[in-house]
Design a protein around this motif. Structure first.
Motif, PDB file in Angstrom:
ATOM      1  N   ASP A  16       6.404 -12.994  -1.765  1.00  0.00           N
ATOM      2  CA  ASP A  16       5.554 -12.778  -2.937  1.00  0.00           C
ATOM      3  C   ASP A  16       4.760 -11.476  -2.859  1.00  0.00           C
ATOM      4  N   GLN A  17       4.782 -10.811  -1.701  1.00  0.00           N
ATOM      5  CA  GLN A  17       4.084  -9.534  -1.548  1.00  0.00           C
ATOM      6  C   GLN A  17       4.981  -8.342  -1.874  1.00  0.00           C
ATOM      7  N   GLN A  18       6.188  -8.612  -2.315  1.00  0.00           N
ATOM      8  CA  GLN A  18       7.112  -7.540  -2.654  1.00  0.00           C
ATOM      9  C   GLN A  18       6.795  -6.999  -4.040  1.00  0.00           C
ATOM     10  N   ILE A  19       6.729  -5.673  -4.169  1.00  0.00           N
ATOM     11  CA  ILE A  19       6.383  -5.075  -5.457  1.00  0.00           C
ATOM     12  C   ILE A  19       7.530  -4.227  -6.009  1.00  0.00           C
ATOM     13  N   THR A  20       8.758  -4.505  -5.580  1.00  0.00           N
ATOM     14  CA  THR A  20       9.899  -3.853  -6.203  1.00  0.00           C
ATOM     15  C   THR A  20      10.038  -4.331  -7.646  1.00  0.00           C
ATOM     16  N   GLY A  40      14.293   9.367   7.117  1.00  0.00           N
ATOM     17  CA  GLY A  40      13.612  10.383   7.897  1.00  0.00           C
ATOM     18  C   GLY A  40      12.121  10.211   8.033  1.00  0.00           C
ATOM     19  N   ILE A  41      11.584   9.081   7.593  1.00  0.00           N
ATOM     20  CA  ILE A  41      10.139   8.879   7.667  1.00  0.00           C
ATOM     21  C   ILE A  41       9.770   8.359   9.046  1.00  0.00           C
ATOM     22  N   THR A  42       8.811   9.024   9.677  1.00  0.00           N
ATOM     23  CA  THR A  42       8.470   8.731  11.068  1.00  0.00           C
ATOM     24  C   THR A  42       7.231   7.855  11.223  1.00  0.00           C
ATOM     25  N   ASN A  43       6.337   7.887  10.225  1.00  0.00           N
ATOM     26  CA  ASN A  43       5.142   7.035  10.245  1.00  0.00           C
ATOM     27  C   ASN A  43       4.770   6.692   8.816  1.00  0.00           C
ATOM     28  N   VAL A  44       4.152   5.528   8.630  1.00  0.00           N
ATOM     29  CA  VAL A  44       3.687   5.133   7.306  1.00  0.00           C
ATOM     30  C   VAL A  44       2.250   4.629   7.378  1.00  0.00           C
ATOM     31  N   CYS A  45       1.545   4.795   6.271  1.00  0.00           N
ATOM     32  CA  CYS A  45       0.180   4.293   6.129  1.00  0.00           C
ATOM     33  C   CYS A  45       0.112   3.484   4.836  1.00  0.00           C
ATOM     34  N   GLY A  46      -0.669   2.439   4.839  1.00  0.00           N
ATOM     35  CA  GLY A  46      -0.834   1.714   3.580  1.00  0.00           C
ATOM     36  C   GLY A  46      -1.186   0.262   3.759  1.00  0.00           C
ATOM     37  N   SER A  47      -1.245  -0.422   2.629  1.00  0.00           N
ATOM     38  CA  SER A  47      -1.765  -1.785   2.618  1.00  0.00           C
ATOM     39  C   SER A  47      -0.766  -2.757   2.027  1.00  0.00           C
ATOM     40  N   VAL A  48      -0.952  -4.012   2.363  1.00  0.00           N
ATOM     41  CA  VAL A  48      -0.226  -5.109   1.725  1.00  0.00           C
ATOM     42  C   VAL A  48      -0.983  -5.482   0.455  1.00  0.00           C
ATOM     43  N   ILE A  49      -0.264  -5.574  -0.656  1.00  0.00           N
ATOM     44  CA  ILE A  49      -0.909  -6.024  -1.890  1.00  0.00           C
ATOM     45  C   ILE A  49      -0.118  -7.194  -2.472  1.00  0.00           C
ATOM     46  N   SER A  50      -0.821  -8.049  -3.225  1.00  0.00           N
ATOM     47  CA  SER A  50      -0.188  -9.221  -3.839  1.00  0.00           C
ATOM     48  C   SER A  50      -0.658  -9.343  -5.283  1.00  0.00           C
ATOM     49  N   PRO A  51      -0.014  -8.644  -6.200  1.00  0.00           N
ATOM     50  CA  PRO A  51      -0.460  -8.695  -7.604  1.00  0.00           C
ATOM     51  C   PRO A  51      -0.366 -10.078  -8.228  1.00  0.00           C
ATOM     52  N   ARG A  52       0.498 -10.937  -7.673  1.00  0.00           N
ATOM     53  CA  ARG A  52       0.711 -12.259  -8.285  1.00  0.00           C
ATOM     54  C   ARG A  52       0.021 -13.370  -7.496  1.00  0.00           C
ATOM     55  N   HIS A  53      -1.079 -13.048  -6.832  1.00  0.00           N
ATOM     56  CA  HIS A  53      -1.709 -14.045  -5.963  1.00  0.00           C
ATOM     57  C   HIS A  53      -2.263 -15.242  -6.728  1.00  0.00           C
ATOM     58  N   GLU A  55      -0.850 -16.832  -8.947  1.00  0.00           N
ATOM     59  CA  GLU A  55       0.228 -17.812  -9.079  1.00  0.00           C
ATOM     60  C   GLU A  55       0.283 -18.748  -7.865  1.00  0.00           C
ATOM     61  N   LEU A  56      -0.274 -18.278  -6.743  1.00  0.00           N
ATOM     62  CA  LEU A  56      -0.325 -19.095  -5.530  1.00  0.00           C
ATOM     63  C   LEU A  56      -1.612 -19.905  -5.443  1.00  0.00           C
ATOM     64  N   GLY A  57      -2.488 -19.740  -6.444  1.00  0.00           N
ATOM     65  CA  GLY A  57      -3.755 -20.460  -6.444  1.00  0.00           C
ATOM     66  C   GLY A  57      -4.798 -19.846  -5.538  1.00  0.00           C
ATOM     67  N   LEU A  58      -4.638 -18.565  -5.197  1.00  0.00           N
ATOM     68  CA  LEU A  58      -5.575 -17.900  -4.294  1.00  0.00           C
ATOM     69  C   LEU A  58      -6.683 -17.218  -5.079  1.00  0.00           C
ATOM     70  N   SER A  59      -7.904 -17.308  -4.584  1.00  0.00           N
ATOM     71  CA  SER A  59      -9.010 -16.556  -5.167  1.00  0.00           C
ATOM     72  C   SER A  59      -8.869 -15.089  -4.776  1.00  0.00           C
ATOM     73  N   GLU A  60      -9.695 -14.245  -5.386  1.00  0.00           N
ATOM     74  CA  GLU A  60      -9.626 -12.815  -5.062  1.00  0.00           C
ATOM     75  C   GLU A  60      -9.885 -12.585  -3.576  1.00  0.00           C
ATOM     76  N   TRP A  61     -10.893 -13.256  -3.023  1.00  0.00           N
ATOM     77  CA  TRP A  61     -11.196 -13.015  -1.615  1.00  0.00           C
ATOM     78  C   TRP A  61     -10.149 -13.631  -0.695  1.00  0.00           C
ATOM     79  N   GLU A  62      -9.629 -14.773  -1.049  1.00  0.00           N
ATOM     80  CA  GLU A  62      -8.542 -15.361  -0.246  1.00  0.00           C
ATOM     81  C   GLU A  62      -7.334 -14.428  -0.216  1.00  0.00           C
ATOM     82  N   ASN A  63      -7.098 -13.763  -1.329  1.00  0.00           N
ATOM     83  CA  ASN A  63      -5.994 -12.811  -1.389  1.00  0.00           C
ATOM     84  C   ASN A  63      -6.255 -11.604  -0.499  1.00  0.00           C
TER      85      ASN A  63
END
Length: 263
Positions: A16-20, A40-53, A55-63
């Motif tokens: 559910d964290q996939q944003i394709t 050819g990418i050697t390092n990555v930076c970034g965050s996990v996001i869940s736009p549909r949280h 739908e899982l019944g999660l509050s903003e902070w739980e997400n």
């Protein structure tokens, strides 16, 4: 050119964290990394996001908590390949400070990409200031979904000792807003992910207006295809080889190391 640091990705631990945009491009944590490495990418930076949280019944902070926990688990899987970004939420100041303490305790130096409309904190911008004050004491970098949001100018102006990285240059009005922001505030960088780079001459416009020292390669993978952005830099006829290397990895490397990274 043997390095590429992608400053803007969104890895996933759970489906559910996939944003394709297209379900046919289903990813796992393993295939997520494999695709980037193959390009050819050697390092990555970034965050996990869940736009549909919701739908899982999660509050903003739980997400927020679930996404941060996922980022730490992915760090254990990816090792030095991944520099995790964590989330905070201005509606939960004390909880956010605790998350920052947890992050710093294990060497995390990046906050974000913060995406106000995903975590629904557009009405809480005034509460983010105390969190940014705390981020300053921790010498962390803040990646934030910027474009032409007028609130961003206020945040960057009010916190001159915090390093901000705006996500996405956008095009036309958004791009020129970003350029004006970079002219005003030396603590504001820009990653080139998503909209913008497909417009002919965008990098030249940025170069002519603000130089290339604060431009960072980013893709917004898997929402966007990193191949497009790599080619957009490498094949641009209006920037030099040194400038291409700066955008693809040297600027990010310098910025991350200045905040305690080890690249």
């Amino acid at each position: 050119m043997d390095k590429i640091i992608d400053f803007h990705v969104h890895p996933l631990l759970y489906p559910d964290q996939q944003i394709t945009m297209y379900n046919i491009c289903s990813l796992t944590p393993q295939s997520f990394k494999s695709y980037l490495v193959e390009n050819g990418i050697t390092n990555v930076c970034g965050s996990v996001i869940s736009p549909r949280h919701t739908e899982l019944g999660l509050s903003e902070w739980e997400n927020v908590k679930r996404n941060n926990d996922s980022a730490y688990q992915l760090k254990a899987i990816y090792g030095d390949f991944y520099i995790p970004g964590i989330h905070v939420h201005p509606a939960y100041v004390d909880e956010s400070v605790a998350e920052l303490d947890r992050a710093c305790g294990i060497g995390v130096i990046l906050v974000g990409e913060l995406v106000p409309y995903v975590d629904h904190w557009e009405d809480h911008y005034h509460d983010i200031h105390s969190i940014l004050d705390y981020i300053e004491t921790k010498n962390m970098i803040v990646s934030i979904h910027a474009l032409d949001d007028p609130h961003i100018d206020e945040l960057v102006c009010a916190h001159p000792k915090v390093t901000f990285v705006g996500a996405h240059p956008g095009h036309w009005t958004s791009l020129f807003a970003q350029i004006e922001r970079m002219k005003k505030y030396d603590n504001y960088y820009l990653d080139i992910s998503a909209e913008g780079i497909t417009r002919f001459g965008m990098l030249q416009q940025l170069k002519n207006e603000v130089g290339t020292d604060r431009l960072l390669y980013g893709s917004d993978f898997p929402s966007c295809n990193p191949c497009v952005f790599i080619a957009g830099v490498r094949n641009d006829p209006f920037i030099t080889q040194d400038e291409k290397e700066a955008i693809l990895f040297k600027n990010a490397q310098r910025l991350l190391n200045a905040h305690g990274g080890k690249l």
